[in-house]
Design an enzyme around this catalytic site. Structure first.
Site, PDB file in Angstrom:
ATOM      1  N   CYS A 232       0.817  -1.222   0.000  1.00 24.41           N
ATOM      2  CA  CYS A 232       0.000   0.000   0.000  1.00 24.41           C
ATOM      3  C   CYS A 232       0.847   1.268   0.000  1.00 24.41           C
ATOM      4  CB  CYS A 232      -0.971  -0.014   1.175  1.00 24.41           C
ATOM      5  SG  CYS A 232      -0.224   0.010   2.829  1.00 24.41           S
TER       6      CYS A 232
ATOM      7  N   HIS B  82      -2.537   0.758   6.908  1.00 23.07           N
ATOM      8  CA  HIS B  82      -2.942   0.730   5.501  1.00 23.07           C
ATOM      9  C   HIS B  82      -3.183   2.153   5.020  1.00 23.07           C
ATOM     10  CE1 HIS B  82      -4.357  -0.961   1.785  1.00 23.07           C
ATOM     11  NE2 HIS B  82      -5.543  -0.368   1.883  1.00 23.07           N
TER      12      HIS B  82
ATOM     13  N   GLU C 291      -6.077   1.329  -4.428  1.00 24.07           N
ATOM     14  CA  GLU C 291      -5.273   0.783  -3.336  1.00 24.07           C
ATOM     15  C   GLU C 291      -4.567  -0.498  -3.746  1.00 24.07           C
ATOM     16  OE1 GLU C 291      -7.486  -0.769   0.011  1.00 24.07           O
ATOM     17  OE2 GLU C 291      -9.126  -1.454  -1.278  1.00 24.07           O
TER      18      GLU C 291
END
Length: 242
Positions: free
Chosen positions: A60, A119, A131
């Site tokens: 990420c 994240h 993402e």
């Protein structure tokens, strides 16, 4: 078509991230010496990551790093999701309770609790984000997940006054300007930080340097010896802490 209002850099970052749709998520991917896809690692906590060392891609924060580096022409957001969420390059911050209403394309969405961010993703507009989500999946467009441990968002802007860069690996910050005080946060590699003020405190010798100057990093609520900040032993233009 992106929603209006985002900066040119933010729009460019979104385009760069979206160009990677379909590329593998790979744990640790995108954290090489320069921004870009790399082969990943096995995450001991995730059996789905067993093939990540064979997959060229991003995790990420590796994707966010690459997107903004492509957009602005320099490595603006190195480090992990926590470093990126706490970046001194933030021009605005938004709480979880504000939802997506005030957000613009290119804003960074973050998840985590207790100050630990695990994240991060780029907002696209209309409740969507791009993402690198988890092992076994590819970079994708998803609905923004506002529940659970959604922590808020940050907008990337110009460097804040007092912005510097650390050097070295596995450098710890401390709760007080002393090596014996509790450790707060570890910088695994060079990281951009904002220094609020500096003071003379414990004399430290490390990596061939000796210095008694320490800097306070407000985003981390912690101190770091000036030995590990690029620049002179006493940083230019930074006030003395009261």
């Amino acid at each position: 078509m992106l929603a209006p209002g985002a900066s040119a850099a933010a729009e460019a970052a979104v385009r760069a991230a979206c160009e990677q749709i379909g590329v593998w998520y790979t744990w640790g991917g995108g954290h090489g010496p320069e921004p870009g896809p790399t082969y990943g690692q096995v995450d001991p906590s995730d059996p789905a990551s067993e093939h990540d060392p064979e997959r060229l891609g991003f995790d990420c924060s590796g994707l966010v790093r690459f997107a903004y580096a492509r957009a602005v022409g320099r490595d603006l957001l190195p480090g992990n999701a926590g470093h990126q969420f706490n970046t001194p390059h933030a021009s605005a911050r938004f709480s979880a309770g504000q939802g997506t209403g005030p957000l613009l394309p290119g804003d960074l969405l973050a998840w985590g609790s207790g100050g630990s961010i695990h994240h991060i993703a780029l907002y696209l507009g209309a409740g969507k984000m791009v993402e690198a989500r988890q092992s076994g999946t590819r970079i994708m467009v998803s609905d923004v997940r506002l529940g659970g441990d959604y922590a808020g968002a940050v907008r990337i802007g110009a460097p804040a006054p007092g912005t510097f860069r650390t050097w070295g690996t596995d450098v710890w910050t401390h709760s007080e300007p002393a090596t014996g005080s509790p450790r707060v946060h570890k910088f695994p590699g060079p990281t951009t930080v904002r220094v609020q003020c500096q003071k003379h405190a414990e004399l430290v010798t490390a990596d061939g340097y000796t210095n008694d100057a320490w800097s306070y990093l407000p985003e981390y609520r912690a101190w770091i010896t000036n030995i590990y900040i690029q620049g002179p032993a006493w940083l230019d233009g930074v006030p003395t802490c009261p």
